[in-house]
Design a protein around this motif. Structure first.
Motif, PDB file in Angstrom:
ATOM      1  N   ARG A  56      -5.061  36.365 -11.380  1.00  0.00           N
ATOM      2  CA  ARG A  56      -4.147  37.432 -11.139  1.00  0.00           C
ATOM      3  C   ARG A  56      -2.979  37.084 -12.428  1.00  0.00           C
ATOM      4  N   VAL A  57      -2.962  36.456 -13.069  1.00  0.00           N
ATOM      5  CA  VAL A  57      -2.376  35.625 -14.063  1.00  0.00           C
ATOM      6  C   VAL A  57      -2.938  36.646 -15.741  1.00  0.00           C
ATOM      7  N   PRO A  58      -2.607  37.227 -16.572  1.00  0.00           N
ATOM      8  CA  PRO A  58      -2.489  38.114 -17.574  1.00  0.00           C
ATOM      9  C   PRO A  58      -3.699  36.852 -18.125  1.00  0.00           C
ATOM     10  N   LYS A  59      -4.484  37.919 -19.410  1.00  0.00           N
ATOM     11  CA  LYS A  59      -5.744  36.539 -19.995  1.00  0.00           C
ATOM     12  C   LYS A  59      -5.381  35.329 -21.061  1.00  0.00           C
ATOM     13  N   ASN A  60      -4.015  35.957 -21.362  1.00  0.00           N
ATOM     14  CA  ASN A  60      -3.292  34.875 -22.059  1.00  0.00           C
ATOM     15  C   ASN A  60      -2.477  34.024 -21.606  1.00  0.00           C
ATOM     16  N   VAL A  61      -2.049  33.872 -20.637  1.00  0.00           N
ATOM     17  CA  VAL A  61      -1.579  32.889 -19.762  1.00  0.00           C
ATOM     18  C   VAL A  61      -2.874  31.610 -18.797  1.00  0.00           C
ATOM     19  N   THR A  62      -2.138  30.495 -19.496  1.00  0.00           N
ATOM     20  CA  THR A  62      -3.201  29.638 -18.851  1.00  0.00           C
ATOM     21  C   THR A  62      -2.181  28.549 -17.555  1.00  0.00           C
ATOM     22  N   LEU A  63      -3.236  28.677 -16.265  1.00  0.00           N
ATOM     23  CA  LEU A  63      -2.540  27.988 -15.292  1.00  0.00           C
ATOM     24  C   LEU A  63      -3.742  26.849 -15.076  1.00  0.00           C
ATOM     25  N   THR A  64      -2.225  25.647 -14.463  1.00  0.00           N
ATOM     26  CA  THR A  64      -3.001  24.432 -14.738  1.00  0.00           C
ATOM     27  C   THR A  64      -2.236  23.659 -13.795  1.00  0.00           C
ATOM     28  N   TYR A  65      -3.236  23.003 -12.742  1.00  0.00           N
ATOM     29  CA  TYR A  65      -2.706  22.202 -11.389  1.00  0.00           C
ATOM     30  C   TYR A  65      -3.249  20.871 -10.853  1.00  0.00           C
ATOM     31  N   ASN A  66      -2.870  20.397 -11.214  1.00  0.00           N
ATOM     32  CA  ASN A  66      -3.185  18.028 -10.882  1.00  0.00           C
ATOM     33  C   ASN A  66      -3.444  17.739  -9.893  1.00  0.00           C
ATOM     34  N   GLY A  67      -2.864  19.130  -8.389  1.00  0.00           N
ATOM     35  CA  GLY A  67      -2.705  18.052  -7.569  1.00  0.00           C
ATOM     36  C   GLY A  67      -3.586  17.953  -6.630  1.00  0.00           C
ATOM     37  N   LEU A  68      -5.043  19.076  -6.430  1.00  0.00           N
ATOM     38  CA  LEU A  68      -5.905  18.993  -6.179  1.00  0.00           C
ATOM     39  C   LEU A  68      -7.095  17.690  -6.448  1.00  0.00           C
ATOM     40  N   ALA A  69      -7.109  16.924  -7.384  1.00  0.00           N
ATOM     41  CA  ALA A  69      -7.574  15.809  -7.489  1.00  0.00           C
ATOM     42  C   ALA A  69      -6.760  14.720  -7.289  1.00  0.00           C
ATOM     43  N   MET A  70      -5.620  14.744  -6.864  1.00  0.00           N
ATOM     44  CA  MET A  70      -4.730  13.260  -5.894  1.00  0.00           C
ATOM     45  C   MET A  70      -5.268  12.749  -4.726  1.00  0.00           C
ATOM     46  N   ALA A  71      -4.937  12.135  -4.153  1.00  0.00           N
ATOM     47  CA  ALA A  71      -4.518  11.710  -2.923  1.00  0.00           C
ATOM     48  C   ALA A  71      -3.493  12.708  -1.974  1.00  0.00           C
ATOM     49  N   GLN A  72      -3.838  13.145  -0.640  1.00  0.00           N
ATOM     50  CA  GLN A  72      -3.045  13.816   0.099  1.00  0.00           C
ATOM     51  C   GLN A  72      -1.817  13.314  -0.036  1.00  0.00           C
ATOM     52  N   GLN A  73      -0.987  14.510  -0.071  1.00  0.00           N
ATOM     53  CA  GLN A  73       0.597  14.188   0.089  1.00  0.00           C
ATOM     54  C   GLN A  73       1.168  15.114   1.856  1.00  0.00           C
ATOM     55  N   LYS A  74       1.202  14.899   2.050  1.00  0.00           N
ATOM     56  CA  LYS A  74       2.013  15.152   3.547  1.00  0.00           C
ATOM     57  C   LYS A  74       3.222  15.412   3.875  1.00  0.00           C
ATOM     58  N   ALA A  75       4.034  16.841   4.069  1.00  0.00           N
ATOM     59  CA  ALA A  75       5.278  16.626   4.337  1.00  0.00           C
ATOM     60  C   ALA A  75       5.807  17.525   5.623  1.00  0.00           C
ATOM     61  N   MET A  76       6.082  16.922   5.724  1.00  0.00           N
ATOM     62  CA  MET A  76       7.078  18.495   7.571  1.00  0.00           C
ATOM     63  C   MET A  76       7.420  20.125   6.583  1.00  0.00           C
ATOM     64  N   ILE A  77       6.332  20.512   6.890  1.00  0.00           N
ATOM     65  CA  ILE A  77       7.036  21.961   5.841  1.00  0.00           C
ATOM     66  C   ILE A  77       6.350  23.053   7.056  1.00  0.00           C
ATOM     67  N   ASN A  78       7.052  24.338   7.110  1.00  0.00           N
ATOM     68  CA  ASN A  78       6.687  25.578   7.078  1.00  0.00           C
ATOM     69  C   ASN A  78       5.739  26.569   6.390  1.00  0.00           C
ATOM     70  N   GLU A  79       4.714  25.874   6.942  1.00  0.00           N
ATOM     71  CA  GLU A  79       3.519  26.559   5.627  1.00  0.00           C
ATOM     72  C   GLU A  79       4.107  28.234   5.004  1.00  0.00           C
ATOM     73  N   ALA A  80       4.189  28.860   6.203  1.00  0.00           N
ATOM     74  CA  ALA A  80       4.571  30.655   5.156  1.00  0.00           C
ATOM     75  C   ALA A  80       5.495  30.252   4.343  1.00  0.00           C
ATOM     76  N   LEU A  81       6.348  30.009   4.698  1.00  0.00           N
ATOM     77  CA  LEU A  81       7.713  30.221   3.907  1.00  0.00           C
ATOM     78  C   LEU A  81       7.464  29.463   2.618  1.00  0.00           C
ATOM     79  N   PHE A  82       7.050  28.244   2.874  1.00  0.00           N
ATOM     80  CA  PHE A  82       6.988  27.137   1.672  1.00  0.00           C
ATOM     81  C   PHE A  82       6.406  28.007   0.426  1.00  0.00           C
ATOM     82  N   GLU A  83       5.307  28.482   1.059  1.00  0.00           N
ATOM     83  CA  GLU A  83       4.587  28.936   0.212  1.00  0.00           C
ATOM     84  C   GLU A  83       5.100  30.448  -0.429  1.00  0.00           C
ATOM     85  N   TRP A  84       5.788  30.710  -0.133  1.00  0.00           N
ATOM     86  CA  TRP A  84       6.903  32.128  -0.348  1.00  0.00           C
ATOM     87  C   TRP A  84       7.548  31.687  -1.862  1.00  0.00           C
TER      88      TRP A  84
END
Length: 386
Positions: free
Chosen positions: A256-284
């Motif tokens: 959904r980003v414009p064609k000329n915008v590059t969106l990168t993320y490194n987290g899926l290749a890392m070991a799991q990082q866990k925290a106590m969260i409310n998923e719906a609000l944190f996603e927000w």
């Protein structure tokens, strides 16, 4: 707009009037009390002058009933009468431990001399006497009273301001909570209808890819409704894998980003990082940061979402290569109503801060920013091990 500006102007003038009025009352009280203290000081000095005349005429005999009557009647002025060698002949309202200790006595005489110059008396019997005297307790109280009064006024003003601000903030919170719940209620009906229409479209001869993307958007809309319904309610936290939750938001935005915008993320290749969260609000919060990053790019640039951690904290950094933020606005961007956009109410980052700081016990702040080079906003969450 004009009404709002007029209201702000009147509010500012009201505060100025209150401040000026408080200053006038405080200064008037100070001047009035100082004048009373001056008159009382002159009265006490005149009384001591009368005692000096009595000592001059009657000598320093403490057994003289007339002398005792003159210096003790309604007398609350501490004083010490000494001979020419500074030996104590008579004293009033001076503790014995001072009179019996030469060093303390000398200090007390020096202190009295700084307050009031001592009086030298030559009696009719060729005795040389010195009268050292201090201010009465009433005079000392009167001198310090206006400062105590000003302090009390300041404390009441500050307390009143805090109370008023808290009451006003509580009222605003109730309004926003009510608005959020009403929004959730209003969005519920069309969202349900859209789900029904989506099921209908699946039975038609329509490109399945488009239907799948529509389904993702409706699921996202359902989450938005759920988020609004949670505002003001108890917010339970549960163990969550930050890599995956952030990754889901990034994957959703990539299409959904414009064609000329590059969106990168490194987290899926890392070991799991866990925290106590409310998923719906944190996603927000993550979505708010991604939307702000896209707005800062104006259609061209890069957004880099980076996950990292140390022994105690998990860090989510959202960096964009956009227009940047002035250093003076690093904290202001999290204030309700602050925005540099031509549209919007400036509530996204304010809500994000409340969600991270208030609900999750974490931190959200501008890690760094440079004009025309980009901004990095960091979320810090307490790490848990399981």
């Amino acid at each position: 707009m004009k009404k709002r500006a007029l209201h702000k102007m009147l509010s500012f003038r009201s505060r100025v009037v209150i401040i000026v009025l408080g200053m006038v009352i405080g200064i008037s009280s100070l001047l009035f009390t100082n004048d009373m203290a001056r008159q009382l000081r002159e009265k006490e000095q005149n009384e001591v002058a009368i005692w000096a005349a009595a000592f001059r005429e009657l000598g320093a005999d403490p057994g003289n009933p007339l002398l005792l009557s003159i210096i003790t009647t309604r007398n609350n002025i501490p004083f010490i009468l000494t001979d020419g060698a500074l030996r104590v002949e008579y004293s009033h309202l001076i503790p014995d431990y001072i009179l019996n200790h030469p060093n303390l006595l000398r200090d007390k005489l020096d202190q009295m001399t700084k307050v009031n110059p001592h009086l030298k008396v030559q009696t009719l019997y060729n005795e040389t006497l010195y009268i050292f005297f201090d201010e009465s307790r009433l005079l000392k109280t009167l001198v310090y009273f206006p400062y105590i009064q000003l302090l009390v006024i300041i404390v009441f003003v500050v307390f009143g301001y805090i109370t008023f601000r808290s009451t006003k903030q509580d009222e605003q919170n109730r309004v926003w909570i009510g608005l959020a719940k009403e929004t959730a209620h209003q969005l519920g009906t069309p969202t349900s209808s859209l789900l029904g229409w989506l099921e209908y479209l699946k039975t038609q001869n329509i490109d399945q890819t488009a239907i799948d993307e529509m389904g993702k958007d409706i699921v996202r809309l359902t989450k938005v409704v759920d988020r609004f319904s949670k505002i003001g309610a108890a917010t339970p936290l549960s163990e969550g894998v930050i890599n995956e939750i952030v990754g889901n938001s990034v994957i959703y935005f990539r299409t959904r980003v414009p064609k000329n915008v590059t969106l990168t993320y490194n987290g899926l290749a890392m070991a799991q990082q866990k925290a106590m969260i409310n998923e719906a609000l944190f996603e927000w919060v993550i979505e708010n940061l991604l939307k702000n990053a896209m707005d800062a790019l104006s259609g061209t640039g890069t957004i880099d979402v980076k996950l990292s951690s140390d022994a105690n904290w998990i860090y989510v950094d959202v960096r964009d290569s956009g227009k940047g933020i002035a250093k003076g606005n690093f904290k202001r961007i999290f204030e309700p109503g602050f925005t540099t956009k031509t549209r919007g109410w400036g509530l996204g980052l304010s809500l994000s801060k409340r969600i991270i700081d208030g609900y999750h016990g974490g931190k959200i702040f501008v890690l760094d920013s440079e004009i025309d080079k980009g901004t990095t906003i960091r979320i810090a969450l307490k790490k848990i091990y399981s």
